[in-house]
Scaffold this active site. Structure first.
Site, short mmCIF file in Angstrom:
data_model
loop_
_atom_site.label_atom_id
_atom_site.label_comp_id
_atom_site.label_asym_id
_atom_site.label_seq_id
_atom_site.Cartn_x
_atom_site.Cartn_y
_atom_site.Cartn_z
CE LYS A 22 -1.72 1.50 4.14
NZ LYS A 22 -1.41 2.89 4.51
CG ASN A 23 2.21 2.72 3.57
OD1 ASN A 23 1.04 3.03 3.29
ND2 ASN A 23 2.60 2.51 4.81
CB CYS A 116 -3.89 11.30 12.34
SG CYS A 116 -3.52 9.59 12.13
NE ARG A 121 0.59 10.22 10.35
CZ ARG A 121 0.09 9.25 9.60
NH1 ARG A 121 -1.09 8.72 9.89
NH2 ARG A 121 0.74 8.81 8.56
CG ASP A 304 3.33 1.39 9.54
OD1 ASP A 304 2.87 2.22 10.35
OD2 ASP A 304 3.57 1.67 8.35
NE ARG A 396 -7.20 4.43 5.71
CZ ARG A 396 -6.76 5.57 6.18
NH1 ARG A 396 -7.22 6.02 7.32
NH2 ARG A 396 -5.86 6.26 5.53
N1 EPU Z 1 6.60 14.53 10.90
C1 EPU Z 1 6.76 15.85 11.22
N2 EPU Z 1 6.69 16.78 10.20
C2 EPU Z 1 6.46 16.42 8.92
C3 EPU Z 1 6.30 15.07 8.60
C4 EPU Z 1 6.38 14.13 9.61
O1 EPU Z 1 6.97 16.20 12.37
O2 EPU Z 1 6.41 17.31 8.06
C5 EPU Z 1 6.67 13.51 11.97
C6 EPU Z 1 5.34 12.78 12.15
O3 EPU Z 1 4.44 13.49 12.95
C7 EPU Z 1 5.79 11.47 12.74
C8 EPU Z 1 7.17 11.24 12.09
O4 EPU Z 1 7.57 12.51 11.60
O5 EPU Z 1 5.93 11.60 14.12
C9 EPU Z 1 7.17 10.24 10.96
O6 EPU Z 1 6.18 10.57 10.01
P1 EPU Z 1 6.32 10.27 8.45
O7 EPU Z 1 6.18 11.52 7.71
O8 EPU Z 1 7.56 9.44 8.23
O9 EPU Z 1 5.04 9.35 8.21
P2 EPU Z 1 4.05 9.42 6.98
O10 EPU Z 1 4.79 9.65 5.73
O11 EPU Z 1 2.92 10.32 7.32
C10 EPU Z 1 4.25 6.86 6.43
C11 EPU Z 1 3.31 5.71 6.31
C12 EPU Z 1 2.78 5.34 7.69
C13 EPU Z 1 3.98 4.97 8.58
C14 EPU Z 1 4.98 6.14 8.61
C15 EPU Z 1 6.24 5.83 9.39
C16 EPU Z 1 2.37 6.02 4.12
C17 EPU Z 1 1.18 6.32 3.28
N3 EPU Z 1 2.21 6.08 5.44
O12 EPU Z 1 3.49 7.93 6.99
O13 EPU Z 1 1.96 4.20 7.52
O14 EPU Z 1 3.54 4.68 9.88
O15 EPU Z 1 5.35 6.50 7.27
O16 EPU Z 1 6.87 4.71 8.88
O17 EPU Z 1 3.43 5.69 3.59
C18 EPU Z 1 0.24 2.70 8.01
O18 EPU Z 1 0.44 2.15 6.93
O19 EPU Z 1 -0.50 2.17 8.91
C19 EPU Z 1 0.86 3.98 8.30
C20 EPU Z 1 0.41 4.81 9.24
#
Ligand code: EPU
Length: 417
Positions: A22-23, A116, A121, A304, A396
């Site tokens: 998915k990701n 969320c 996030r 995850d 999802r």
């Molecule tokens: N963060 C910030 N600022 C930003 C972006 C992120 O502070 O601008 C923080 C977030 O709040 C969090 C940390 O950085 O505490 C990591 O967030 P990240 O941006 O890496 O996560 P994401 O891109 O929103 C993806 C996956 C998530 C997975 C995370 C971490 C996708 C669509 N989602 O989310 O997947 O948990 O990386 O590996 O790729 C899931 O599949 O269940 C899921 C939540």
């Protein structure tokens, strides 16, 4: 709303194919925006989040066709540049259209995702990086309005290795003027997969999958044909399903090289995991032992998998300490696990899990995707019946989870109301 009902106690046996990730699929679909043509994406899992992404692309004016595991996106007809609140709030990953829209069309309007279930996030790192590349950003009515004639290359350091920010900036950089260097970039296999797709579109990228990614911008990208990588989190979840039921399962299309931290932890807990010519065999014949785990960005133990690992620890011998460092509120499954008789105590970001001899089935409620998976796993081993409501979270991110588990011998059924 659908519910799942599990009768615990069946040992899982047999073979299973791991679905596409998915990701990895979500950003790859967003990358289709970058080319004036028809992009083909293969090995796509049938999930609600993927349908949401297609709805978003169609809203921009793109044509989409989804036939089993293959999606075609015609981005030549895009004429709108808005990711609306009603889609972004159901799927945060929608924000990855920001970078590609801005890079190809010079404008984008993307709703800010709200908080969320698992944490605040924010997307500040996405925005800071785009600003460094010359984008002008304004916040209006809950939307980020971004404009840029042509983005320019920049040196960007991410305060934290955000997966989404790395994806957005990587895509934006492909069409920027000059060189972009992303430091402290996320190293997840999904980033390397996205880069592989972008390179096949004609992008010039080095270092994807490491902490420093260098992109030399090009004038245009062409549409490509890409098969996404298998889902390491689905694979890890099925590994735990096999282990927790003392089963013996062969996972096909499972890339062990993406799963070092997961496999290491499961072996520490007494699970046998071996690569074979046809796939990866997972079984547990001896005692399940407690192990500590601390979530970290890749290549660390994935957040995850934290909830699912906790289900395993709930029935392991001894005491395991689980620390969540990536998201600030990702222990929502704990109170539900306790309802099944698990002995878990939480302080801040740490959970101490003392294994119990058996869990006892009960009605439970899922709060997010991985928390739901944790409850299904616990239900597989609990005595009697466990009911998991709010299954839409599972839909999802897990392709036909109950069908796959039933194929392995689990007693699980969906009740649709
Ligand atoms: N963060 C910030 N600022 C930003 C972006 C992120 O502070 O601008 C923080 C977030 O709040 C969090 C940390 O950085 O505490 C990591 O967030 P990240 O941006 O890496 O996560 P994401 O891109 O929103 C993806 C996956 C998530 C997975 C995370 C971490 C996708 C669509 N989602 O989310 O997947 O948990 O990386 O590996 O790729 C899931 O599949 O269940 C899921 C939540």
């Amino acid at each position: 709303m659908d519910r799942l009902v599990v009768q615990g106690g069946e040992r899982l046996r047999g073979e299973l194919r791991v679905s596409g990730a998915k990701n990895a699929t979500l950003p790859v679909l967003a990358a289709a925006i970058l080319a004036d043509g028809v992009t083909t994406v293969r090995n796509v899992p049938e999930l609600r989040d993927i349908a949401t992404m297609l709805k978003l692309l169609e809203g921009l004016g793109a044509g989409t066709v989804w036939d089993h595991q293959v999606i075609r996106v015609d981005a030549s007809t895009i004429h709108k540049f808005v990711a609306a609140y009603d889609l972004v709030r159901t799927m945060r990953a929608s924000v990855v259209v920001l970078g590609p829209l801005l890079a190809r069309f010079g404008r984008a309007q993307v709703s800010l995702p709200g908080g969320c279930a698992i944490g605040a996030r924010p997307i500040n790192l996405h925005l800071k990086g785009l600003e460094a590349m010359g984008a002008r950003l304004e916040l209006k009515g809950g939307y980020v309005e971004a404009k840029a004639k042509r983005l320019r290359g920049a040196e960007i350091y991410l305060d934290t290795p955000s997966v989404g920010a790395t994806e957005n900036l990587l895509m934006a950089a492909t069409l920027a003027r000059g060189r972009t260097v992303i430091e402290n970039a996320a190293r997840e296999p999904e980033i390397a997969d996205l880069a592989a797709m972008l390179v096949s579109m004609g992008a010039d990228i080095h270092g994807a999958g490491t902490g420093v990614i260098t992109v030399e911008g090009v004038a245009a990208l062409k549409a490509a044909d890409h098969a996404v990588i298998p889902d390491r989190i689905e694979a890890g979840t099925f590994m735990i399903a096999a282990a927790i039921t003392r089963g013996d399962v062969l996972l096909r299309e499972c890339v062990l090289g993406h799963m070092d931290a997961i496999v290491g932890k499961l072996r520490e807990a007494g699970v046998e995991i071996e690569g074979e010519p046809g796939g990866v065999r997972v079984r547990c014949r001896g005692t399940l032992r407690a192990a500590d785990a601390r979530t970290e960005p890749y290549p660390g133990f994935p957040t995850d998998m934290q909830a699912q690992f906790m289900a395993l620890m709930a029935v392991a011998e001894g005491q395991g300490v689980i620390t969540e460092t990536v998201f600030e509120n990702r222990f929502m499954h704990v109170s539900e696990l306790r309802r099944l008789g698990a002995d878990v105590r939480c302080t801040g970001s740490t959970a101490v899990v003392r294994g119990v001899e058996h869990l006892i089935g009960a009605p439970t409620m899922a709060t997010d995707l991985r928390a739901s998976a944790c409850l299904v796993l616990a239900g597989l081993v609990a005595r009697g019946e466990t009911e998991i409501s709010r299954v839409y979270h599972l839909d999802r991110g897990y392709e036909s989870i109950e069908r796959k588990l039933r194929k392995l011998g689990a007693d699980i059924r969906r009740i649709t109301e």
